[in-house]
Design a protein around this motif. Structure first.
Motif, PDB file in Angstrom:
ATOM      1  N   ASP B  60       5.177  84.051  14.922  1.00  0.00           N
ATOM      2  CA  ASP B  60       4.165  84.762  15.720  1.00  0.00           C
ATOM      3  C   ASP B  60       2.880  85.051  14.950  1.00  0.00           C
ATOM      4  O   ASP B  60       1.781  84.948  15.498  1.00  0.00           O
ATOM      5  CB  ASP B  60       4.747  86.070  16.265  1.00  0.00           C
ATOM      6  CG  ASP B  60       5.483  85.831  17.574  1.00  0.00           C
ATOM      7  OD1 ASP B  60       5.661  84.641  17.927  1.00  0.00           O
ATOM      8  OD2 ASP B  60       5.867  86.805  18.226  1.00  0.00           O
ATOM      9  N   ARG B  63       0.919  81.934  14.833  1.00  0.00           N
ATOM     10  CA  ARG B  63       0.420  81.590  16.167  1.00  0.00           C
ATOM     11  C   ARG B  63      -0.767  82.479  16.534  1.00  0.00           C
ATOM     12  O   ARG B  63      -1.760  82.029  17.098  1.00  0.00           O
ATOM     13  CB  ARG B  63       1.535  81.728  17.204  1.00  0.00           C
ATOM     14  CG  ARG B  63       2.490  80.538  17.191  1.00  0.00           C
ATOM     15  CD  ARG B  63       3.635  80.709  18.177  1.00  0.00           C
ATOM     16  NE  ARG B  63       3.209  81.238  19.460  1.00  0.00           N
ATOM     17  CZ  ARG B  63       3.873  82.187  20.141  1.00  0.00           C
ATOM     18  NH1 ARG B  63       4.986  82.679  19.657  1.00  0.00           N
ATOM     19  NH2 ARG B  63       3.405  82.618  21.285  1.00  0.00           N
ATOM     20  N   PHE B 256       2.519  88.095  21.385  1.00  0.00           N
ATOM     21  CA  PHE B 256       2.985  87.901  20.004  1.00  0.00           C
ATOM     22  C   PHE B 256       3.883  89.055  19.619  1.00  0.00           C
ATOM     23  O   PHE B 256       3.531  89.907  18.824  1.00  0.00           O
ATOM     24  CB  PHE B 256       1.793  87.796  19.061  1.00  0.00           C
ATOM     25  CG  PHE B 256       0.841  86.715  19.447  1.00  0.00           C
ATOM     26  CD1 PHE B 256       1.153  85.391  19.188  1.00  0.00           C
ATOM     27  CD2 PHE B 256      -0.339  87.015  20.101  1.00  0.00           C
ATOM     28  CE1 PHE B 256       0.282  84.390  19.561  1.00  0.00           C
ATOM     29  CE2 PHE B 256      -1.211  86.013  20.475  1.00  0.00           C
ATOM     30  CZ  PHE B 256      -0.901  84.695  20.211  1.00  0.00           C
TER      31      PHE B 256
END
Lengths: 292, 298
Positions: B60, B63, B256
């Motif tokens: 996460d 990302r 996230f």
């Protein structure tokens, strides 16, 4: 044609080295950005007086010297001992692996290293957890004034000792191996060889580094301090460079005081220039070293 | 070295290996920890349960960073400054080093120019006059402020001069007699045989450009102009709080879920480290060259 080739360098020197040197005049003026450099009134040494009369001057100079000298002493000491130990290792793969690991931090910026330090030195971070395992209460490495300078010194030593050892390792490999063989034939043990062959062999390098380090006693590590410090540790962690930056460029609670910042910066670079000249002169005299 | 089999010698050896092993690990462990934090779950990071291995593995944080426009942009600016800064610097420095490497007979006034260079290296007006000079020159808030002022690194010029001086004089004379002009001699004769020094300078200045952050922070106002390390600086120091809010806002949208401020900072630290790791094997080959070249005397 040969002269023409120097033109780009001379232009860059003029713009980025000599033009700023002309700008130090504002240290002797009450500079106002509106009036410009020439129209601002002369004030003689007032800006210097303002600095030295303020309660800031002494602690800042003291912090700078303490941190810088601490870094030089511990940094050189660790680098020398480390290179001597590494020199005793005969398994080349191991030697290489250790060198690879220890020189890496040198090539990373203080932003990266500082970010890592903030992470691992926090009160609940891994370092304090390890210490906690030994029954030691959490230490505020970055938040306690009497500890902070040591955090600066040792994080610098951690970052630089591996690379600092490179020059000593180069000197060590230059020692004639026949000397060791002859000594062994004479029955000299490991320690005797260290004292009588190895240390004299790297003595010139040690002297050279000692001479050259003199030029850096006013450089306590601007970028490092800027990343790691905070108002809580200004008392012991604020150095000349960070003071100049805060007062002269950021402005503490108001507009930046260009003249004061320049005066303090000039004070530093004046003494720094003298120290560098002195260090080169000493290096030439005692270690036969010439940069040019 | 001489063979030793004494017991005490082996004890000393064992201790040495142990100390060096610990020192080596001490230098690597922080990076491993940082990597582990960047890959660990929110719960594990908040509870300080992460050591050297990710707990509750996820991506996460990465990302999130990939979706951060400023971050992606700053990465591009860093790459650009390395490419432009190194090429420009190299060009200026070889052109400067060439005439200064010739003997005074061919280049009268050589010593004078060298003294000027040395003075420029050793004395600076300080931060504030430098800042004001760049402002007067109209370089503030322009990309060029990252690459033009540092183009002439005097220390590297000295390295190159010293290397050029080691090139046989006959080679130089022969090339000139063949009718080549100085620029041709420089680019066709000198540069092809100066690979070690030029590789050293290229690598070191590339690392320097990649690592610079202070110039970005003070000479460029907009975060959208910053190189990666300047952006990282603002994240590591001042922006932490704002960032936390940003993360929580994202979290509200469940985008996230496992991202943490620590995780984002460490992810970014790691991303900024990777390019250095990639050139590190090359660097290792050349840093001894860099050191020894510097100590060659006339």
């Amino acid at each position: 044609m040969l002269y023409a080739m120097l033109l780009p360098a001379l232009l860059l020197l003029a713009l980025f080295h000599f033009y700023p040197i002309w700008g130090v005049l504002i240290a002797f003026k009450d500079y106002s950005p509106v009036k410009g450099l020439l129209a601002s009134p002369w004030v003689g040494l007032d800006n210097f007086r303002r600095f030295f009369d303020s309660p800031n001057a002494l602690p800042i100079i003291r912090n700078t010297l303490f941190i810088a000298v601490g870094k030089i002493i511990f940094g050189q000491l660790v680098a020398i001992v480390f290179s001597l130990m590494l020199n005793e290792i005969r398994v080349r793969l191991f030697k290489r692996a250790v060198q690879t690991a220890t020189t890496l931090p040198h090539f990373l910026s203080w932003v990266i290293i500082g970010g890592i330090m903030v992470q691992i030195l926090s009160t609940s971070g891994p370092v304090n957890r390890l210490l906690g395992g030994l029954g030691i209460p959490p230490i505020r490495f970055l938040g306690k004034a009497n500890i902070f300078p040591w955090t600066l010194i040792f994080s610098e030593v951690w970052k630089e000792f591996g690379f600092g050892a490179v020059i000593y390792l180069a000197a060590l490999t230059a020692i004639n191996p026949e000397l060791y063989e002859a000594a062994a034939v004479d029955g000299a043990g490991r320690f005797a060889r260290l004292i009588h062959i190895t240390l004299p062999g790297i003595r010139p390098t040690i002297i050279l580094m000692a001479c050259l380090s003199l030029g850096g006693v006013l450089n306590a590590g601007f970028e490092q301090v800027l990343v790691l410090y905070n108002p809580v540790v200004y008392k012991t962690g604020d150095i000349i460079d960070t003071f100049v930056f805060r007062v002269g460029l950021v402005g503490q609670g108001g507009l930046p005081d260009y003249s004061l910042g320049t005066a303090v910066g000039l004070f530093k670079s004046g003494i720094g220039f003298f120290l560098i000249m002195l260090s080169y002169w000493l290096a030439d005299k005692f270690a036969n070293y010439r940069i040019f | 070295m001489v063979g030793e089999t004494g017991f005490s010698d082996r004890v000393v050896d064992a201790i040495l290996y142990l100390i060096l092993l610990i020192l080596g690990l001490l230098c690597v462990a922080p990076f491993v920890h940082v990597a582990a934090v960047s890959l660990s779950s929110h719960a594990a990071v908040s509870a300080d349960r992460v050591g050297l291995w990710p707990v509750g593995l996820h991506l996460d944080n990465y990302r999130f960073m990939m979706g951060d426009k400023l971050f992606v942009n700053s990465f591009g600016i860093s790459v650009l400054r390395v490419v432009v800064g190194v090429s420009l610097g190299l060009l200026v420095m070889v052109i400067t080093a060439y005439p200064l490497s010739r003997d005074s007979i061919y280049m009268p006034g050589r010593t004078f120019f060298k003294v000027i260079l040395l003075f420029g290296m050793m004395f600076s007006g300080g931060l504030i006059p430098y800042f004001l000079a760049l402002r007067d020159l109209g370089l503030l808030n322009k990309f060029w402020v990252l690459v033009i002022p540092p183009a002439l690194n005097i220390f590297y010029v000295i390295l190159i001069i010293n290397f050029f001086r080691g090139i046989p004089h006959e080679l130089w004379e022969a090339a000139l007699l063949d009718g080549a002009n100085h620029l041709q001699v420089l680019f066709r004769v000198f540069i092809p045989i100066s690979k070690p020094v030029l590789a050293t300078v290229t690598l070191f200045s590339a690392v320097q450009h990649w690592n610079s952050w202070f110039d970005g922070v003070i000479f460029l106002k907009e975060a959208s102009q910053w190189p990666l390390q300047s952006y990282l600086y603002s994240m590591v120091t001042t922006r932490m709080l704002q960032w936390q809010t940003a993360v929580s806002a994202e979290r509200a949208g469940q985008a996230f879920l496992e991202a943490t401020p620590e995780g984002l900072a460490t992810a970014m630290i790691l991303i900024a480290t990777i390019p250095i790791l990639l050139v590190y094997p090359l660097l290792q080959r050349y840093f001894v060259t860099g050191l020894t070249l510097g100590s060659i005397k006339e």
